[in-house]
Design an enzyme around this catalytic site. Structure first.
Site, mmCIF file in Angstrom:
data_model
loop_
_atom_site.group_PDB
_atom_site.id
_atom_site.type_symbol
_atom_site.label_atom_id
_atom_site.label_comp_id
_atom_site.label_asym_id
_atom_site.label_seq_id
_atom_site.Cartn_x
_atom_site.Cartn_y
_atom_site.Cartn_z
ATOM 1 N N GLY A 135 2.375 -0.476 41.543
ATOM 2 C CA GLY A 135 2.659 0.772 41.176
ATOM 3 C C GLY A 135 1.207 1.643 40.843
ATOM 4 N N PRO A 136 1.469 2.831 40.598
ATOM 5 C CG PRO A 136 2.507 5.109 40.747
ATOM 6 C CD PRO A 136 2.949 3.526 40.522
ATOM 7 N N PRO A 137 -1.502 3.740 39.244
ATOM 8 C CG PRO A 137 -3.844 4.670 39.765
ATOM 9 C CD PRO A 137 -2.470 4.213 40.091
ATOM 10 N N GLY A 138 -1.596 3.478 35.625
ATOM 11 C CA GLY A 138 -1.182 4.062 34.253
ATOM 12 C C GLY A 138 0.371 3.808 33.900
ATOM 13 C CB THR A 139 2.981 2.692 36.033
ATOM 14 O OG1 THR A 139 2.376 1.795 36.765
ATOM 15 C CG2 THR A 139 3.208 3.956 36.588
ATOM 16 N N GLY A 140 1.523 0.633 33.109
ATOM 17 C CA GLY A 140 1.872 -0.350 32.435
ATOM 18 C C GLY A 140 1.691 -1.690 32.964
ATOM 19 C CE LYS A 141 -0.801 -1.601 38.472
ATOM 20 N NZ LYS A 141 -0.707 -0.053 38.064
ATOM 21 C CB THR A 142 -3.105 -4.414 32.714
ATOM 22 O OG1 THR A 142 -3.454 -4.016 33.941
ATOM 23 C CG2 THR A 142 -4.072 -5.554 32.222
ATOM 24 C CB SER A 149 7.698 10.801 55.478
ATOM 25 O OG SER A 149 6.464 11.119 54.671
ATOM 26 C CE LYS A 177 8.034 10.118 50.764
ATOM 27 N NZ LYS A 177 8.364 9.921 52.193
#
Length: 790
Positions: free
Chosen positions: A373-380, A696, A739
């Site tokens: 996912g994009p940075p800052g979405t809480g993965k870590t 697209s 999107k």
């Protein structure tokens, strides 16, 4: 081999005016000196033959071309031209000459006198020149005598330090009365370069020649003295080491007689106890005992002793059988995940499923989860929550920029400073064989001449192989099957297919506006309030203020910039409270300008589609979805299509496909069939500094061109995505959820998307789907009918 006899003595006055010239490559001959030579070139062998038939006199001249090659340390054996020869050489008498079976000439020559080349003469296959003999310029004074005596003393010292020079040559130099001949003899004998020898040869002033040779001899003496000093030191070190060895052996024997224990033996016994207590697997125990036996035979001052001791430290400190007990209370684990993260229901569901399987079948092999996912979405942070929910130790390994395979597998013990890889290091720090391992930024692993770390990760992340993971440093298998590996990535494209196949991918797309408000209230605001020394009574945020920060000051899929803006407001309030200007403040919409400045992002979707020829598309980026405006215009010309905006090849092909479809279906679209005959078309995608590519945007490009050519505007607050074909079909694309969320953040109320992508809307939050009207389409005619105003 045939050999000629020595010639009769020849005086210098008998030198002919014209003599053959034999080039010298890596040597120089001085008058009265003797030099052995080997001649291999056919032309030079002919020169020697003809000289032997005449007066046996040849001119030996150094090639300047070879002097330059010697200086550049790139020796060459190419035959020099006449203009590449030095101006001054030495006339020499061939004393002896012998022919070998392969037609080489071996000869011994003696220098007669210096000469200067007056001019080369052609007519022979070898060089020949007219010469003018040179005589020394001698000044018999005290300085000359002093220089001569000093050079004799220097040469005597050089001979003493040079094992290759006979001692008699120093006495010969002492007996020479001619200072010029002394300088020539010393220059010819000492170890100097050909360039230095040629420099001495060209000096006719004897006093100057003595000074030059003295300088060269002094340098040579310094080198010889330094070499002798180094040799003495090495010999002294060896003698000292042998002496220490014998003394230590004697000390060891004395301690044994006195009943005292050697410190090294105490350490060996300590390691033996640690090996027994570590409960090592059979293979690891065998390797540890073998290393311990080596250690017991070494002295503590040995470099190998430290290597062996470090290895034993590692192998005995690893958690071979130490495990933490899993928390298999499903409801409690679910509560922990909900407390730490808002939303992310799909990911939480997968983790609860994992716990349920572990509860029913404790020995099951865990999956390898990959959060994308994009940075800052809480993965870590999600990885830390999983470890807390399971009750396991947590260890994070940052893989971004790792290029060396040894970072994963470790270095072999033969290398200086060798260590285990990051996997084994992490297990030692976690002190458990079943921790949660977070492999962060796995999509940013590189590869170069040191190896490919992603290939090393194939074994680590394969549940069928990692039960016997082999680290190069340990050189024994370690069971990683109990470790729960979680990886994170921003994009999947850069992960090798074989590695991606071993992982279960869970996508974390951006948050909706409502989710961001909840997260800000529950997590971000309290965290920043505490970080800035404020209390809940001193600062609070209204819902409207949070919504304005999200929509007007940040444009991201994650939460990092939102937290930064909240931190900026908290700093401003902390400053006011510290000055005593206020005791408590509630941040409202009107207050934001004073803390954050003017609004950074203004909605522009409606204004930019007010004219025909402009359509709004949706694009996917590694940091989430975004809007993509496509502008088209026409001008007088002749069938030329211009594409700008730093477009990739696939996107350019989409524009060409759109134009071809319009030309083929112009009549059905209400466009004159000859519209392209006298016009040039220009398609531009703004934000020209950012590279763009992908199929697209095909639907959007076709809509923009149709809008331009029909004069009909595109509907307000309408965005679209999809790939097109020449037959007018709309094909599915990726990144639908990202999107849609980007369109929702921008206030879009209608979206045209390919019909096969309807299934992807299941991942979109219901609150978002309820606010947007979706138009699934299969044909481009449906797109133009929906998108263009009547």
């Amino acid at each position: 081999m045939t050999e000629s006899q020595s010639p009769p003595a020849q005086s210098h006055e008998q030198l002919p005016d014209l003599i053959p010239i034999l080039p010298l490559y890596d040597a120089a001959l001085f008058p009265k000196m003797v030099l052995p030579l080997v001649v291999m070139e056919p032309a030079s062998v002919l020169l020697v033959d003809e000289a032997m038939a005449a007066k046996r006199i040849v001119g030996l001249v150094v090639s300047r071309k070879h002097l330059e090659a010697e200086k550049a340390e790139k020796p060459t054996m190419e035959k020099p031209a006449a203009e590449e020869m030095a101006a001054i050489g030495t006339a020499a008498m061939i004393l002896k000459m012998a022919k070998t079976e392969d037609n080489k000439a071996q000869m011994l020559v003696q220098g007669l006198t210096r000469f200067k080349i007056a001019g080369f003469v052609e007519g022979k296959p070898y060089l020949q020149a007219r010469i003018a003999p040179l005589t020394d310029i001698v000044q018999q004074d005290t300085e000359t005598e002093a220089l001569k005596t000093n050079l004799q003393n220097l040469f005597e010292k050089i001979v003493e330090l040079s094992p290759g020079l006979p001692q008699e040559i120093a006495a010969m130099a002492k007996s020479l009365q001619d200072p010029g001949l002394l300088a020539d003899m010393v220059a010819s004998t000492i170890n100097s370069t050909t360039a230095e020898k040629q420099e001495v040869l060209e000096i006719l002033d004897v006093k100057k020649r003595l000074k030059t040779v003295t300088r060269i001899a002094t340098q040579q003496l310094d080198i010889l003295e330094l070499g002798k000093k180094i040799q003495s030191q090495v010999k002294g070190d060896m003698d000292r080491s042998q002496r220490e060895y014998y003394l230590r052996q004697q000390l060891k024997a004395i301690k044994e007689e006195l009943g005292e224990k050697d410190e090294s033996q105490v350490e060996v016994e300590d390691y033996r106890a640690r090996i027994d207590a570590a409960n090592l697997p059979e293979e690891a125990k065998k390797e540890a005992e073998r290393e311990l036996n080596r250690l017991s035979r070494m002295h503590p001052s040995s470099a190998e002793y430290t290597v062996a001791a470090t290895y034993l430290d590692w192998i005995t400190s690893l958690p071979w059988h130490t495990m933490t007990e899993d928390n298999l209370d499903i409801d409690k684990a679910s509560q922990v995940l909900d407390d730490d993260h808002y939303g992310l229901e799909k990911v939480k569901k997968r983790i609860i499923e994992y716990l349920a399987v572990r509860k029913l079948k404790p020995g099951s092999k865990g999956p390898i989860l990959c959060f994308v996912g994009p940075p800052g979405t809480g993965k870590t942070s999600l990885g830390r929550s999983i470890a807390r929910a399971l009750g396991r130790k947590f260890h994070r390994i940052a893989l971004g920029g790792v290029r060396d395979e040894a970072e994963i597998r470790g270095h072999r013990r033969t290398y200086v400073g060798a260590l285990p890889g990051r996997i084994i290091q992490g297990l030692r720090r976690a002190e458990s064989s079943n921790p949660v391992f977070m492999l962060d930024e796995i999509d940013k692993v590189g590869s170069d001449f040191r190896g490919d770390p992603s290939s090393a990760l194939l074994e680590v992340l394969d549940p069928e192989q990692n039960f016997s993971f082999s680290d190069h440093y340990l050189d024994v298998a370690f069971d990683l099957s109990k470790v729960m590996f979680i990886t994170t990535a921003n994009v999947l494209d850069t992960i090798p297919p074989a590695l991606r196949d071993r992982m279960e991918v869970l996508e974390l797309v951006g948050y909706t506006e409502d989710e961001k408000i909840h997260i800000a209230r529950r997590f971000l605001v309290p965290r920043q309030r505490e970080a800035h020394g404020l209390t809940a009574a001193q600062i609070s945020f209204s819902t409207g203020a949070l919504r304005r920060i999200i929509a007007g000051y940040t444009r991201e899929a994650g939460l990092r910039n939102l937290e930064r803006e909240i931190a900026t407001v908290c700093r401003g309030v902390a400053t006011r409270v510290a000055r005593g200007e206020t005791e408590a403040i509630q941040i409202r919409i009107d207050d934001l300008h004073g803390y954050l400045g003017p609004v950074k992002f203004v909605p522009e979707a409606a204004e930019r589609t007010l004219t025909p020829g402009v359509a709004m598309g949706l694009a996917w980026t590694p940091v989430g979805g975004s809007l993509l405006f496509i502008e088209a215009t026409a001008m007088k010309g002749s069938k030329h299509l211009t594409l700008t905006g730093q477009l990739g090849d696939v996107m350019k092909e989409s524009a060409t496909t759109a134009l071809s479809f319009i030309r083929a279906n112009a009549k059905a679209l209400g466009i004159a069939e000859d519209f392209f005959d006298d016009r040039d078309l220009h398609i531009h995608v703004p934000a020209g500094a950012i590279p763009k590519d992908g199929p697209s945007a095909g639907v959007t490009m076709l809509t923009a061109l149709t809008s331009l050519l029909t004069g009909r505007k595109v509907k307000k607050n309408l965005a679209m995505t999809g790939e097109i074909t020449l037959r007018g079909q709309v094909l599915p694309v990726g990144g639908i959820k990202e999107k849609v969320l980007a369109a929702h953040r921008a206030g879009i109320r209608e979206i045209i998307l390919p019909k096969p992508n309807q299934k992807d809307l299941e991942d979109v939050p219901e609150t978002v789907k309820n606010q947007i009207t979706f138009h699934p389409v299969e044909k481009m005619r449906e797109v133009t009918r929906i998108a263009l105003d009547v």
